[in-house]
Design a protein around this motif. Structure first.
Motif, PDB file in Angstrom:
ATOM      1  N   ASN A   1       0.801  -1.226   0.000  1.00 38.32           N
ATOM      2  CA  ASN A   1       0.000   0.000   0.000  1.00 38.32           C
ATOM      3  C   ASN A   1       0.832   1.273   0.000  1.00 38.32           C
ATOM      4  O   ASN A   1       0.392   2.312   0.499  1.00 38.32           O
ATOM      5  CB  ASN A   1      -0.960   0.010   1.193  1.00 38.32           C
ATOM      6  N   GLY A   2       2.049   1.202  -0.538  1.00 34.47           N
ATOM      7  CA  GLY A   2       2.867   2.398  -0.694  1.00 34.47           C
ATOM      8  C   GLY A   2       3.808   2.704   0.440  1.00 34.47           C
ATOM      9  O   GLY A   2       4.489   3.729   0.416  1.00 34.47           O
ATOM     10  N   GLN A   3       3.881   1.824   1.448  1.00 35.28           N
ATOM     11  CA  GLN A   3       4.823   2.069   2.541  1.00 35.28           C
ATOM     12  C   GLN A   3       6.267   1.922   2.068  1.00 35.28           C
ATOM     13  O   GLN A   3       7.157   2.627   2.549  1.00 35.28           O
ATOM     14  CB  GLN A   3       4.546   1.105   3.689  1.00 35.28           C
ATOM     15  N   ASN A   4       6.497   1.009   1.135  1.00 32.41           N
ATOM     16  CA  ASN A   4       7.822   0.799   0.554  1.00 32.41           C
ATOM     17  C   ASN A   4       7.680   0.693  -0.963  1.00 32.41           C
ATOM     18  O   ASN A   4       6.665   0.212  -1.473  1.00 32.41           O
ATOM     19  CB  ASN A   4       8.466  -0.479   1.107  1.00 32.41           C
ATOM     20  N   TRP A   5       8.736   1.134  -1.667  1.00 33.81           N
ATOM     21  CA  TRP A   5       8.716   1.160  -3.124  1.00 33.81           C
ATOM     22  C   TRP A   5       9.971   0.513  -3.697  1.00 33.81           C
ATOM     23  O   TRP A   5      11.041   0.574  -3.089  1.00 33.81           O
ATOM     24  CB  TRP A   5       8.599   2.584  -3.640  1.00 33.81           C
ATOM     25  N   GLU A   6       9.820  -0.069  -4.892  1.00 38.62           N
ATOM     26  CA  GLU A   6      10.941  -0.671  -5.613  1.00 38.62           C
ATOM     27  C   GLU A   6      10.949  -0.156  -7.049  1.00 38.62           C
ATOM     28  O   GLU A   6       9.901  -0.124  -7.705  1.00 38.62           O
ATOM     29  CB  GLU A   6      10.814  -2.199  -5.630  1.00 38.62           C
ATOM     30  N   PRO A   7      12.107   0.269  -7.571  1.00 38.98           N
ATOM     31  CA  PRO A   7      12.170   0.707  -8.975  1.00 38.98           C
ATOM     32  C   PRO A   7      11.875  -0.451  -9.919  1.00 38.98           C
ATOM     33  O   PRO A   7      12.414  -1.548  -9.762  1.00 38.98           O
ATOM     34  CB  PRO A   7      13.615   1.188  -9.125  1.00 38.98           C
TER      35      PRO A   7
END
Length: 376
Positions: free
Chosen positions: A208-214
């Motif tokens: 839910n957007g707490q962590n992101w990966e390229p």
């Protein structure tokens, strides 16, 4: 991975379509909000959005419906909320004053907004309050942390990415901030989602957007075309972009693969339904597929300006152009029916209201409710 141009493929001061249209118009605005000049002179990530006089027109770029409310976003971190089908609006606090260009809701409570300075905002209470999940500072750390170990192991594409990130950071107007414009965001019910933006910027989250990966390399977008729109249906995500680019998530490959289409112009948006896939963009172009994108047919909208939104009205889809023109499209037959010009000026987005037969559009002069029944 090779870079498509000497400049950074991700980060640019370029004002893309949705943001450019209103920014250029600012000079002709008769009653400019007092906060616009102040916000431009400081770091927008450190300054919350200033309060505006709700009696004055507000520059809004996107609007979304959530349960019994509507939420709109715009320049300098402006967020407004309406509980009377768009007739009146109240400003909501925003932790940043960056320009916001898109807002989406997954359900009545959870929504996301994105914009310049790589901003991602999240609400868990239907748009009454917002928290910052990502910004240009965090993106800079994220990219360096993600690509540095790969570069150390001899990955040339990762090393190139690091160089481009460093170049973008050194030329940023705000030290330590990558001012990458994000143009759309979307999550499914499982918390799986994506954010897309300029020069092929693609980020993935599973919480839910707490962590992101390229995910820049996980797409058939070697030329790093701008990514404008997202759609999701039954767990499958789609991305629309410039020069006829349309992508679909391949869950097995964990990669966005290209869908061939008959159009080479920009797609500003994509919509996915049970048996219908729609891609729309420049000069009134609208294309439909009944087989997931294998075959396409043009839908003649008889519109000349760019299409900015498709609003559901039962079995009918209302297609909205940037010039404020409306047509209805039957979801089954794809038959087009012209509607009277809404005469609302330049439009940037549209969504249905809580009242049947009406929709609300966003403009530089604020939100406007349109009665479809009267426009026929």
């Amino acid at each position: 991975m090779t870079s498509p141009c000497p400049a950074s493929f991700l980060f640019s001061t370029l004002r893309l379509l949705l943001a450019v249209a209103v920014t250029v118009g600012m000079s002709s605005m008769l009653t400019a909000p007092a906060w616009s000049a102040a916000a431009a002179s400081t770091d927008s990530l450190d300054v919350p959005a200033q309060r505006v006089d709700e009696r004055l027109p507000a520059p809004l770029l996107s609007v979304a419906r959530t349960g019994g409310a509507l939420v709109s976003v715009g320049l300098h971190g402006l967020i407004q909320r309406s509980t009377d089908a768009g007739r009146t609006w109240q400003q909501v606090d925003c932790p940043v004053s960056s320009d916001l260009v898109q807002v989406r809701f997954r359900d009545e409570l959870n929504g996301w907004a994105v914009g310049h300075d790589a901003v991602v905002l999240h609400t868990s209470d239907g748009g009454n309050s917002w928290q910052l999940q990502l910004d240009g500072r965090r993106l800079l750390t994220l990219l360096n942390t993600y690509y540095a170990p790969r570069a150390d192991k001899g990955d040339e594409s990762a090393a190139l990415m690091l160089k481009e990130v460093a170049m973008a950071a050194s030329s940023s107007a705000t030290p330590g901030v990558l001012a990458a414009p994000l143009l759309d965001v979307m999550f499914d019910e499982l918390g799986n989602g994506f954010a897309v933006g300029a020069f092929g910027l693609l980020l993935h989250s599973t919480d839910n957007g707490q962590n992101w990966e390229p995910w820049v390399e996980r797409s058939d977008n070697e030329r790093r075309m701008h990514l404008y729109g997202l759609a999701e249906h039954a767990g499958t995500f789609y991305i629309s972009g410039e020069q006829g680019l349309l992508l679909r998530l391949d869950s097995e490959q964990q990669r966005f693969v290209k869908i061939d289409t008959p159009y080479t112009g920009t797609y500003f948006g994509v919509r996915a339904f049970d048996d219908l896939l729609l891609a729309y963009g420049l000069r009134g172009n609208l294309f439909a597929s009944r087989d997931g994108g294998q075959q396409w047919q043009p839908v003649d909208t008889h519109l000349n300006s760019s299409l900015v939104g498709i609003v559901e009205q039962g079995n009918t889809l209302i297609v909205v152009s940037q010039g404020g023109q409306l047509v209805s499209v039957d979801r089954q037959s794809l038959q087009v029916k012209a509607l009277a010009d809404a005469r609302v000026g330049e439009v940037y987005s549209a969504t249905a209201t809580q009242q049947a037969g009406s929709l609300v559009v966003t403009r530089f002069s604020g939100a406007k409710v349109i009665d479809i029944a009267q426009a026929n």
